[in-house]
Motif scaffolding. Structure first.
Motif, PDB file in Angstrom:
ATOM      1  N   GLY A 324      50.071 -15.687  -9.718  1.00  0.00           N
ATOM      2  CA  GLY A 324      50.899 -16.657  -9.008  1.00  0.00           C
ATOM      3  C   GLY A 324      50.107 -17.790  -8.374  1.00  0.00           C
ATOM      4  N   LYS A 325      48.815 -17.570  -8.133  1.00  0.00           N
ATOM      5  CA  LYS A 325      48.019 -18.615  -7.487  1.00  0.00           C
ATOM      6  C   LYS A 325      47.379 -19.556  -8.500  1.00  0.00           C
ATOM      7  N   ARG A 326      47.520 -19.279  -9.774  1.00  0.00           N
ATOM      8  CA  ARG A 326      46.854 -20.109 -10.797  1.00  0.00           C
ATOM      9  C   ARG A 326      47.725 -21.312 -11.135  1.00  0.00           C
ATOM     10  N   VAL A 327      47.057 -22.394 -11.545  1.00  0.00           N
ATOM     11  CA  VAL A 327      47.803 -23.653 -11.695  1.00  0.00           C
ATOM     12  C   VAL A 327      48.037 -24.061 -13.149  1.00  0.00           C
ATOM     13  N   ASP A 328      47.764 -23.191 -14.110  1.00  0.00           N
ATOM     14  CA  ASP A 328      48.027 -23.564 -15.507  1.00  0.00           C
ATOM     15  C   ASP A 328      49.483 -23.259 -15.873  1.00  0.00           C
ATOM     16  N   ASP A 329      49.808 -23.279 -17.156  1.00  0.00           N
ATOM     17  CA  ASP A 329      51.220 -23.119 -17.546  1.00  0.00           C
ATOM     18  C   ASP A 329      51.678 -21.658 -17.605  1.00  0.00           C
ATOM     19  N   HIS A 330      50.756 -20.688 -17.399  1.00  0.00           N
ATOM     20  CA  HIS A 330      51.082 -19.253 -17.409  1.00  0.00           C
ATOM     21  C   HIS A 330      51.606 -18.784 -18.767  1.00  0.00           C
ATOM     22  N   ILE A 331      51.335 -19.571 -19.802  1.00  0.00           N
ATOM     23  CA  ILE A 331      51.687 -19.139 -21.164  1.00  0.00           C
ATOM     24  C   ILE A 331      50.406 -19.053 -21.995  1.00  0.00           C
ATOM     25  N   LEU A 332      49.512 -20.045 -21.753  1.00  0.00           N
ATOM     26  CA  LEU A 332      48.115 -19.999 -22.224  1.00  0.00           C
ATOM     27  C   LEU A 332      47.918 -20.249 -23.726  1.00  0.00           C
ATOM     28  N   GLY A 334      46.875 -22.164 -26.723  1.00  0.00           N
ATOM     29  CA  GLY A 334      46.007 -23.336 -26.867  1.00  0.00           C
ATOM     30  C   GLY A 334      44.866 -23.367 -25.866  1.00  0.00           C
ATOM     31  N   ASN A 335      44.917 -22.532 -24.795  1.00  0.00           N
ATOM     32  CA  ASN A 335      43.798 -22.472 -23.843  1.00  0.00           C
ATOM     33  C   ASN A 335      42.660 -21.652 -24.444  1.00  0.00           C
ATOM     34  N   THR A 336      41.447 -21.948 -23.984  1.00  0.00           N
ATOM     35  CA  THR A 336      40.306 -21.166 -24.468  1.00  0.00           C
ATOM     36  C   THR A 336      39.535 -20.568 -23.305  1.00  0.00           C
ATOM     37  N   TYR A 337      38.659 -19.633 -23.634  1.00  0.00           N
ATOM     38  CA  TYR A 337      37.825 -18.969 -22.628  1.00  0.00           C
ATOM     39  C   TYR A 337      36.506 -18.602 -23.287  1.00  0.00           C
ATOM     40  N   VAL A 339      33.426 -16.234 -24.139  1.00  0.00           N
ATOM     41  CA  VAL A 339      32.941 -14.851 -24.178  1.00  0.00           C
ATOM     42  C   VAL A 339      31.508 -14.864 -24.725  1.00  0.00           C
ATOM     43  N   LEU A 340      30.788 -13.783 -24.525  1.00  0.00           N
ATOM     44  CA  LEU A 340      29.390 -13.710 -24.960  1.00  0.00           C
ATOM     45  C   LEU A 340      29.284 -13.050 -26.324  1.00  0.00           C
ATOM     46  N   GLU A 341      28.333 -13.539 -27.107  1.00  0.00           N
ATOM     47  CA  GLU A 341      27.967 -12.770 -28.298  1.00  0.00           C
ATOM     48  C   GLU A 341      26.489 -13.001 -28.588  1.00  0.00           C
ATOM     49  N   VAL A 342      25.929 -12.146 -29.427  1.00  0.00           N
ATOM     50  CA  VAL A 342      24.508 -12.270 -29.735  1.00  0.00           C
ATOM     51  C   VAL A 342      24.351 -12.945 -31.094  1.00  0.00           C
ATOM     52  N   VAL A 343      23.606 -14.069 -31.103  1.00  0.00           N
ATOM     53  CA  VAL A 343      23.299 -14.757 -32.362  1.00  0.00           C
ATOM     54  C   VAL A 343      21.793 -14.952 -32.420  1.00  0.00           C
ATOM     55  N   ASN A 344      21.174 -14.517 -33.479  1.00  0.00           N
ATOM     56  CA  ASN A 344      19.718 -14.619 -33.651  1.00  0.00           C
ATOM     57  C   ASN A 344      18.952 -14.111 -32.425  1.00  0.00           C
ATOM     58  N   GLY A 345      19.344 -12.977 -31.934  1.00  0.00           N
ATOM     59  CA  GLY A 345      18.612 -12.379 -30.818  1.00  0.00           C
ATOM     60  C   GLY A 345      18.820 -13.066 -29.475  1.00  0.00           C
ATOM     61  N   GLN A 346      19.843 -13.911 -29.375  1.00  0.00           N
ATOM     62  CA  GLN A 346      20.107 -14.606 -28.106  1.00  0.00           C
ATOM     63  C   GLN A 346      21.581 -14.408 -27.714  1.00  0.00           C
ATOM     64  N   LEU A 347      21.789 -14.278 -26.414  1.00  0.00           N
ATOM     65  CA  LEU A 347      23.173 -14.256 -25.939  1.00  0.00           C
ATOM     66  C   LEU A 347      23.685 -15.686 -25.892  1.00  0.00           C
ATOM     67  N   ILE A 348      24.795 -15.947 -26.555  1.00  0.00           N
ATOM     68  CA  ILE A 348      25.371 -17.285 -26.466  1.00  0.00           C
ATOM     69  C   ILE A 348      26.849 -17.180 -26.077  1.00  0.00           C
ATOM     70  N   GLU A 349      27.355 -18.266 -25.505  1.00  0.00           N
ATOM     71  CA  GLU A 349      28.767 -18.294 -25.143  1.00  0.00           C
ATOM     72  C   GLU A 349      29.564 -18.879 -26.289  1.00  0.00           C
ATOM     73  N   LYS A 350      30.728 -18.307 -26.508  1.00  0.00           N
ATOM     74  CA  LYS A 350      31.579 -18.768 -27.594  1.00  0.00           C
ATOM     75  C   LYS A 350      32.985 -18.974 -27.034  1.00  0.00           C
ATOM     76  N   GLU A 351      33.596 -20.108 -27.405  1.00  0.00           N
ATOM     77  CA  GLU A 351      34.972 -20.372 -26.959  1.00  0.00           C
ATOM     78  C   GLU A 351      35.952 -19.640 -27.867  1.00  0.00           C
ATOM     79  N   VAL A 352      36.841 -18.888 -27.268  1.00  0.00           N
ATOM     80  CA  VAL A 352      37.865 -18.200 -28.066  1.00  0.00           C
ATOM     81  C   VAL A 352      39.223 -18.431 -27.405  1.00  0.00           C
ATOM     82  N   PRO A 353      40.313 -18.192 -28.129  1.00  0.00           N
ATOM     83  CA  PRO A 353      41.632 -18.349 -27.498  1.00  0.00           C
ATOM     84  C   PRO A 353      41.738 -17.470 -26.255  1.00  0.00           C
ATOM     85  N   MET A 354      42.179 -18.065 -25.157  1.00  0.00           N
ATOM     86  CA  MET A 354      42.216 -17.337 -23.885  1.00  0.00           C
ATOM     87  C   MET A 354      43.104 -16.090 -23.953  1.00  0.00           C
TER      88      MET A 354
END
Ligand SMILES: [Fe+2]
Ligand SMILES: [Fe+2]
Length: 475
Positions: A324-332, A334-337, A339-354
């Motif tokens: 209730g305190k969040r200001v987005d459309d509460h349907i989400l 098209g939104n992204t978030y 998450v972490l994954e490992v690529v070539n021995g490194q942790l990288i962030e990847k955008e995925v559907p929220m």
């Protein structure tokens, strides 16, 4: 909201006596519950009188009553927060429609699964903690352990009520199964991994109530948003009780730290061997316990990408923390978030559907919240003038669920190989030696106002009683 009638077999504020079938079903389950409590609940405590709070209404101004109770006589009741008039669904595909007072057929299986999974954690923690009463460091702590235990028992009642009232025969079968699975049982374990771990000593108990009961808080907060109104109302009241459980954990770890830094200053040493010889728990061991409990607990939020999480949200079953305190459309859509994954021995962030990443969203909210207490623990160390800082490990450390499962990552977030892991693991996670040492400190202290050597007394007693109050009569 009226006060509960304690002459009822099952105290409740849900007009149980007006629904005979439901009342009979629950009264049939009650002796099985009490048998489970006898068999799997606190060991060797049946004759103690314990200064416990019992829920007597859901009025925020005075919902609990304190007094000495024999634990098997504790009145486990069913309490739902008052209904909100014309409550609307406030997230997901059905946003704006009236909240459900009954279970829609298409969501029945998912809702049952959510309720059973939550319900399963409640008796599991009682089972995990059942031997701790034998080694309580004080009456005050023993009372707090038992308070947590009876309320986890009540939380089981809360979920069983929903199963019996809204899920018919399957619900009754699930309610029985909740008493049949047991924590750590090889053939019939509890559903979630962290609830099959042992809680072998009081440092583990305090870590568990700080970190793992806090997972409970976040799951309950997400369910308190649910379109299924009875679930929202019952979890809201459970949250009222949950606050004390996390207090027991935070203040418990804080008191262990206080005792340790006092000894460090007295003995003018940070040498582990000397501190252990003095019978206190060295700070690096406390850090390793944090690393263990934090990593095991954040796995409870599930896979970082999950189509179930998306379904639960879009269909209105489970919201986000403080939806209730969040200001987005509460349907989400098209939104992204990230998450972490490992690529070539490194942790990288990847955008995925929220929508698919909502487990990760809840996990990240949890991580932010759990850092607060660690900061407060650090203030105790700082105040003592000791240059040592506790931290929570990187969220990729020691994970067993989702895309990070099984990947070796150091507590500061570097991807490492098996060899490096094996070289350092005893600095990062409690070793057998650490556990044996902590275990060796455990022994029951029963005298009023006395505390075991490894823990400082609390600043205040329970319900404004003095610290040396008779919290438990051992009879
Ligand atoms: Fe609980
Ligand atoms: Fe709890």
């Amino acid at each position: 909201m009226s006060t509960i009638n304690y002459s009822d077999k099952i105290p409740n504020n849900v007009n149980l006596s007006e629904d005979r079938t439901l009342q009979r079903a629950l009264e049939h389950w009650q002796p099985n519950y009490l048998q489970w409590w006898q068999d799997m609940g606190p060991d060797g405590s049946q004759n103690f009188d314990v200064y416990l709070r019992t829920a007597v209404s859901v009025d925020p101004q005075g919902w609990a009553q304190f007094g000495h109770v024999k634990m098997p006589d504790y009145r486990w009741g069913i309490f739902l927060n008052a209904a909100e008039q014309d409550r609307k669904i406030h997230f997901g595909d059905n946003i704006g429609e009236a909240a459900w007072q009954d279970v829609p057929g298409e969501h029945r299986a998912n809702l049952r699964r959510i309720i059973v999974t939550q319900g399963d954690t409640e008796p599991a923690s009682v089972e995990q903690q059942r031997h701790l009463g034998l080694t309580a460091p004080s009456q005050y702590d023993l009372r707090n352990l038992f308070q947590v235990n009876v309320e986890e028992g009540r939380h089981l009642w809360a979920m069983v009520y929903l199963l019996h009232k809204y899920f018919g025969r399957d619900g009754r079968e699930e309610a029985e199964a909740l008493l049949e699975r047991n924590s750590g049982n090889a053939d019939n374990p509890r559903i979630l991994e962290a609830f099959n771990e042992k809680t072998p000593d009081w440092l583990s108990f305090f870590m568990f109530t700080y970190f793992t009961d806090r997972d409970g808080k976040f799951q309950l907060c997400a369910l308190a948003e649910s379109a299924f109104d009875p679930l929202a109302r019952t979890t809201k009241f459970m949250l009222t009780e949950e606050a004390h459980h996390m207090f027991v954990g935070e203040s418990g770890v804080g008191r262990v730290i206080q005792r340790t830094v006092d000894a460090m200053n007295q003995l003018k040493t940070d040498d582990t061997a000397k501190l252990r010889a003095a019978g206190v728990i060295d700070l690096p061991t406390i850090q390793r316990y944090i690393n263990f409990h934090f990593s095991v607990t954040i796995d409870l939020f599930g896979a970082d990408q999950s189509s179930n999480a998306a379904t639960f949200y879009s269909s209105g079953l489970k919201g986000r923390y403080e939806e209730g305190k969040r200001v987005d459309d509460h349907i989400l859509i098209g939104n992204t978030y990230k998450v972490l994954e490992v690529v070539n021995g490194q942790l990288i962030e990847k955008e995925v559907p929220m929508l698919n990443a909502l487990n990760e969203v809840l996990r990240d909210d949890y991580i932010t919240d759990s850092k607060g207490g660690v900061d407060r623990w650090n203030r105790i160390i700082e105040k003592a003038g000791i240059p040592f800082k506790l931290t929570v490990p990187h969220k990729a450390f020691h994970r067993n669920i989702g895309s990070l499962a099984g990947i070796k990552v150091s507590p500061d977030g570097k991807v490492i190989n098996d060899h490096e892991w094996n070289q350092h693991v005893e600095q990062w996670l409690p070793s057998d030696e650490d556990r044996a040492y902590v275990g060796s400190l455990m022994g029951r202290v029963t005298e009023n106002g006395k505390f075991a050597n490894w823990i400082a007394p609390p600043v205040m007693g329970i319900n404004r009683q003095p610290v040396d109050f008779e919290y438990v009569r051992f009879n």
